[in-house]
Design a protein around this motif. Structure first.
Motif, PDB file in Angstrom:
ATOM      1  N   SER A   1      24.301  17.280  93.525  1.00 45.75           N
ATOM      2  CA  SER A   1      24.922  16.661  92.352  1.00 45.75           C
ATOM      3  C   SER A   1      26.021  15.667  92.734  1.00 45.75           C
ATOM      4  O   SER A   1      26.710  15.133  91.867  1.00 45.75           O
ATOM      5  CB  SER A   1      25.494  17.738  91.431  1.00 45.75           C
ATOM      6  N   GLY A   2      26.216  15.442  94.047  1.00 47.94           N
ATOM      7  CA  GLY A   2      27.157  14.434  94.508  1.00 47.94           C
ATOM      8  C   GLY A   2      28.581  14.918  94.726  1.00 47.94           C
ATOM      9  O   GLY A   2      29.489  14.100  94.878  1.00 47.94           O
ATOM     10  N   TYR A   3      28.802  16.229  94.765  1.00 45.87           N
ATOM     11  CA  TYR A   3      30.153  16.759  94.967  1.00 45.87           C
ATOM     12  C   TYR A   3      30.400  17.026  96.443  1.00 45.87           C
ATOM     13  O   TYR A   3      29.512  17.505  97.158  1.00 45.87           O
ATOM     14  CB  TYR A   3      30.361  18.029  94.143  1.00 45.87           C
ATOM     15  N   ASP A   4      31.595  16.707  96.890  1.00 49.30           N
ATOM     16  CA  ASP A   4      31.971  16.904  98.281  1.00 49.30           C
ATOM     17  C   ASP A   4      32.251  18.374  98.575  1.00 49.30           C
ATOM     18  O   ASP A   4      32.748  19.107  97.721  1.00 49.30           O
ATOM     19  CB  ASP A   4      33.232  16.094  98.624  1.00 49.30           C
ATOM     20  N   ILE A   5      31.977  18.758  99.800  1.00 47.05           N
ATOM     21  CA  ILE A   5      32.277  20.090 100.316  1.00 47.05           C
ATOM     22  C   ILE A   5      33.381  19.922 101.354  1.00 47.05           C
ATOM     23  O   ILE A   5      33.284  19.071 102.238  1.00 47.05           O
ATOM     24  CB  ILE A   5      31.030  20.729 100.984  1.00 47.05           C
ATOM     25  N   VAL A   6      34.426  20.720 101.226  1.00 48.53           N
ATOM     26  CA  VAL A   6      35.548  20.669 102.161  1.00 48.53           C
ATOM     27  C   VAL A   6      35.603  22.014 102.887  1.00 48.53           C
ATOM     28  O   VAL A   6      35.836  23.056 102.271  1.00 48.53           O
ATOM     29  CB  VAL A   6      36.883  20.403 101.425  1.00 48.53           C
ATOM     30  N   LEU A   7      35.369  21.972 104.189  1.00 44.37           N
ATOM     31  CA  LEU A   7      35.395  23.186 104.996  1.00 44.37           C
ATOM     32  C   LEU A   7      36.822  23.508 105.397  1.00 44.37           C
ATOM     33  O   LEU A   7      37.660  22.622 105.532  1.00 44.37           O
ATOM     34  CB  LEU A   7      34.509  23.025 106.225  1.00 44.37           C
ATOM     35  N   ASP A   8      37.087  24.784 105.597  1.00 46.16           N
ATOM     36  CA  ASP A   8      38.412  25.249 105.986  1.00 46.16           C
ATOM     37  C   ASP A   8      38.207  26.454 106.903  1.00 46.16           C
ATOM     38  O   ASP A   8      37.085  26.916 107.104  1.00 46.16           O
ATOM     39  CB  ASP A   8      39.218  25.642 104.740  1.00 46.16           C
TER      40      ASP A   8
ATOM     41  N   PHE B   1      34.596  36.926 104.750  1.00 43.54           N
ATOM     42  CA  PHE B   1      34.088  35.952 103.779  1.00 43.54           C
ATOM     43  C   PHE B   1      33.747  34.635 104.456  1.00 43.54           C
ATOM     44  O   PHE B   1      34.362  34.261 105.443  1.00 43.54           O
ATOM     45  CB  PHE B   1      35.144  35.642 102.704  1.00 43.54           C
ATOM     46  N   GLU B   2      32.763  33.952 103.899  1.00 45.93           N
ATOM     47  CA  GLU B   2      32.544  32.537 104.187  1.00 45.93           C
ATOM     48  C   GLU B   2      33.055  31.801 102.963  1.00 45.93           C
ATOM     49  O   GLU B   2      32.994  32.318 101.843  1.00 45.93           O
ATOM     50  CB  GLU B   2      31.062  32.239 104.399  1.00 45.93           C
ATOM     51  N   ARG B   3      33.554  30.577 103.154  1.00 40.98           N
ATOM     52  CA  ARG B   3      34.097  29.857 102.012  1.00 40.98           C
ATOM     53  C   ARG B   3      34.116  28.361 102.256  1.00 40.98           C
ATOM     54  O   ARG B   3      34.002  27.890 103.393  1.00 40.98           O
ATOM     55  CB  ARG B   3      35.515  30.327 101.700  1.00 40.98           C
ATOM     56  N   PHE B   4      34.254  27.616 101.183  1.00 45.08           N
ATOM     57  CA  PHE B   4      34.520  26.188 101.228  1.00 45.08           C
ATOM     58  C   PHE B   4      35.199  25.801  99.922  1.00 45.08           C
ATOM     59  O   PHE B   4      35.267  26.590  98.982  1.00 45.08           O
ATOM     60  CB  PHE B   4      33.253  25.353 101.474  1.00 45.08           C
ATOM     61  N   TYR B   5      35.691  24.572  99.889  1.00 48.90           N
ATOM     62  CA  TYR B   5      36.322  24.021  98.687  1.00 48.90           C
ATOM     63  C   TYR B   5      35.476  22.879  98.160  1.00 48.90           C
ATOM     64  O   TYR B   5      34.734  22.228  98.902  1.00 48.90           O
ATOM     65  CB  TYR B   5      37.725  23.486  98.996  1.00 48.90           C
ATOM     66  N   THR B   6      35.628  22.622  96.888  1.00 50.72           N
ATOM     67  CA  THR B   6      35.075  21.434  96.256  1.00 50.72           C
ATOM     68  C   THR B   6      36.042  21.035  95.149  1.00 50.72           C
ATOM     69  O   THR B   6      37.060  21.707  94.940  1.00 50.72           O
ATOM     70  CB  THR B   6      33.648  21.674  95.715  1.00 50.72           C
ATOM     71  N   PHE B   7      35.743  19.952  94.465  1.00 52.20           N
ATOM     72  CA  PHE B   7      36.569  19.492  93.357  1.00 52.20           C
ATOM     73  C   PHE B   7      35.685  19.254  92.144  1.00 52.20           C
ATOM     74  O   PHE B   7      34.578  18.716  92.286  1.00 52.20           O
ATOM     75  CB  PHE B   7      37.320  18.206  93.740  1.00 52.20           C
TER      76      PHE B   7
END
Length: 124
Positions: free
Chosen positions: A88-95, A101-107
């Protein structure tokens, strides 16, 4: 004393309820729920995360996205969510990862930061 969280709210710009529904229902799979009639005039929209937990978006003028503060959504399959966001065109921000847990951020479409987390089975 507090026994659980009822809802979490982030802000959104006025008049963007369709964008909110497309993202939170269409991409993330949350169910949009009706706001009480007396609050509907304020704008924004509400979603059901599960029985007993809601996610609200309230209109804020002037709008300023939450860039650091964020809700963390627990998901069943992080790859499925990541694929849906990227498609859908949203960025994934790894940390850095959290233990267990596995995790990531988006906006979201308004620039609000969201964390997506998935438990990792313990290794023997």
């Amino acid at each position: 004393m507090i026994k659980q969280i009822h809802h979490v709210q982030l802000a959104m710009p006025r008049g963007r309820e369709n964008d909110a529904e497309a993202f939170y229902s269409g991409v993330l799979g949350l169910k949009r729920i009706s706001k009480p009639a007396h609050l509907e005039v304020r704008g924004g929209c509400w979603f059901s995360v599960d029985e007993g937990l809601q996610f609200h978006l309230g209109v804020e003028d002037p709008f300023s996205p939450a860039r650091k503060a964020h809700p963390a959504f627990l998901v069943e399959d992080l790859k499925v969510v990541r694929d849906a966001l990227e498609a859908s065109g949203y960025d994934i921000v790894l940390d850095t990862q959290l233990q267990g847990f596995e995790r990531f951020y988006t906006f979201d479409p308004f620039g609000n930061r969201l964390e997506l987390v998935c438990p990792v089975p313990p290794t023997l």
